[in-house]
Motif scaffolding. Structure first.
Motif, PDB file in Angstrom:
ATOM      1  N   GLN A  48       0.833  -1.203   0.000  1.00  0.00           N
ATOM      2  CA  GLN A  48       0.000   0.000   0.000  1.00  0.00           C
ATOM      3  C   GLN A  48       0.869   1.255   0.000  1.00  0.00           C
ATOM      4  N   GLU A  49       1.988   1.206   0.702  1.00  0.00           N
ATOM      5  CA  GLU A  49       2.891   2.353   0.758  1.00  0.00           C
ATOM      6  C   GLU A  49       3.460   2.662  -0.627  1.00  0.00           C
ATOM      7  N   GLN A  50       3.907   1.625  -1.331  1.00  0.00           N
ATOM      8  CA  GLN A  50       4.452   1.813  -2.672  1.00  0.00           C
ATOM      9  C   GLN A  50       3.372   2.312  -3.630  1.00  0.00           C
ATOM     10  N   PHE A  51       2.192   1.762  -3.495  1.00  0.00           N
ATOM     11  CA  PHE A  51       1.065   2.141  -4.328  1.00  0.00           C
ATOM     12  C   PHE A  51       0.721   3.617  -4.117  1.00  0.00           C
ATOM     13  N   ALA A  52       0.662   4.012  -2.844  1.00  0.00           N
ATOM     14  CA  ALA A  52       0.354   5.402  -2.500  1.00  0.00           C
ATOM     15  C   ALA A  52       1.408   6.348  -3.064  1.00  0.00           C
ATOM     16  N   GLU A  53       2.673   5.970  -2.928  1.00  0.00           N
ATOM     17  CA  GLU A  53       3.758   6.814  -3.430  1.00  0.00           C
ATOM     18  C   GLU A  53       3.676   6.955  -4.949  1.00  0.00           C
ATOM     19  N   ARG A  54       3.421   5.863  -5.630  1.00  0.00           N
ATOM     20  CA  ARG A  54       3.354   5.889  -7.096  1.00  0.00           C
ATOM     21  C   ARG A  54       2.198   6.757  -7.589  1.00  0.00           C
ATOM     22  N   LEU A  55       1.109   6.793  -6.834  1.00  0.00           N
ATOM     23  CA  LEU A  55      -0.068   7.576  -7.225  1.00  0.00           C
ATOM     24  C   LEU A  55      -0.071   8.977  -6.628  1.00  0.00           C
ATOM     25  N   SER A  56       0.961   9.312  -5.866  1.00  0.00           N
ATOM     26  CA  SER A  56       1.036  10.606  -5.173  1.00  0.00           C
ATOM     27  C   SER A  56      -0.175  10.806  -4.260  1.00  0.00           C
ATOM     28  N   MET A  57      -0.476   9.777  -3.510  1.00  0.00           N
ATOM     29  CA  MET A  57      -1.582   9.816  -2.555  1.00  0.00           C
ATOM     30  C   MET A  57      -1.039   9.384  -1.194  1.00  0.00           C
ATOM     31  N   ASN A  58      -1.823   9.602  -0.155  1.00  0.00           N
ATOM     32  CA  ASN A  58      -1.371   9.103   1.138  1.00  0.00           C
ATOM     33  C   ASN A  58      -1.936   7.703   1.375  1.00  0.00           C
ATOM     34  N   ILE A  59      -1.334   6.992   2.273  1.00  0.00           N
ATOM     35  CA  ILE A  59      -1.689   5.592   2.503  1.00  0.00           C
ATOM     36  C   ILE A  59      -3.128   5.447   3.007  1.00  0.00           C
ATOM     37  N   THR A  60      -3.601   6.421   3.767  1.00  0.00           N
ATOM     38  CA  THR A  60      -4.976   6.375   4.262  1.00  0.00           C
ATOM     39  C   THR A  60      -5.962   6.394   3.098  1.00  0.00           C
ATOM     40  N   ALA A  61      -5.671   7.189   2.083  1.00  0.00           N
ATOM     41  CA  ALA A  61      -6.538   7.244   0.904  1.00  0.00           C
ATOM     42  C   ALA A  61      -6.564   5.893   0.195  1.00  0.00           C
ATOM     43  N   ILE A  62      -5.423   5.234   0.109  1.00  0.00           N
ATOM     44  CA  ILE A  62      -5.354   3.917  -0.528  1.00  0.00           C
ATOM     45  C   ILE A  62      -6.162   2.907   0.287  1.00  0.00           C
ATOM     46  N   GLN A  63      -5.999   2.939   1.589  1.00  0.00           N
ATOM     47  CA  GLN A  63      -6.748   2.023   2.451  1.00  0.00           C
ATOM     48  C   GLN A  63      -8.245   2.226   2.283  1.00  0.00           C
ATOM     49  N   ARG A  64      -8.663   3.473   2.235  1.00  0.00           N
ATOM     50  CA  ARG A  64     -10.090   3.769   2.061  1.00  0.00           C
ATOM     51  C   ARG A  64     -10.593   3.296   0.707  1.00  0.00           C
ATOM     52  N   LEU A  65      -9.788   3.500  -0.342  1.00  0.00           N
ATOM     53  CA  LEU A  65     -10.170   3.016  -1.676  1.00  0.00           C
ATOM     54  C   LEU A  65     -10.400   1.509  -1.659  1.00  0.00           C
TER      55      LEU A  65
END
Length: 93
Positions: A48-65
């Motif tokens: 999730q951390e790598q995903f968030a970084e690649r999308l320029s988002m924070n990890i909380t946003a990825i978790q919510r998605l």
């Protein structure tokens, strides 16, 4: 002048009268989309951390998605453009 029981009682009354925030249920379609996003992330072997970084988002946003939270079209566009996917891959069409 000292704030006493009257001020306290007014505050309690206001708290009672104000609308409370309620958790809204996640729409079933959003849960499916969230599961698709998670599956696509894992297929690319990304945390999730790598995903968030690649999308320029924070990890909380990825978790919510991934949990199925509502999202903006711009977020969908980010996913499609940055991961080389098609919209149908994410939406499950």
């Amino acid at each position: 002048y000292r704030a006493g029981p009257v001020v306290y009682n007014v505050m309690k009354l206001l708290q009672y009268l104000m609308p409370r925030k309620r958790k809204t249920a996640v729409h079933p379609d959003l849960k499916v989309i969230g599961a698709n996003i998670k599956k696509l992330r894992k297929s690319k072997e990304m945390t999730q951390e790598q995903f968030a970084e690649r999308l320029s988002m924070n990890i909380t946003a990825i978790q919510r998605l991934e949990e199925g939270a509502d999202f903006k079209i711009s977020t969908l566009r980010k996913l499609v453009e940055n991961l080389g996917l098609e919209t149908k891959d994410i939406l499950g069409f």
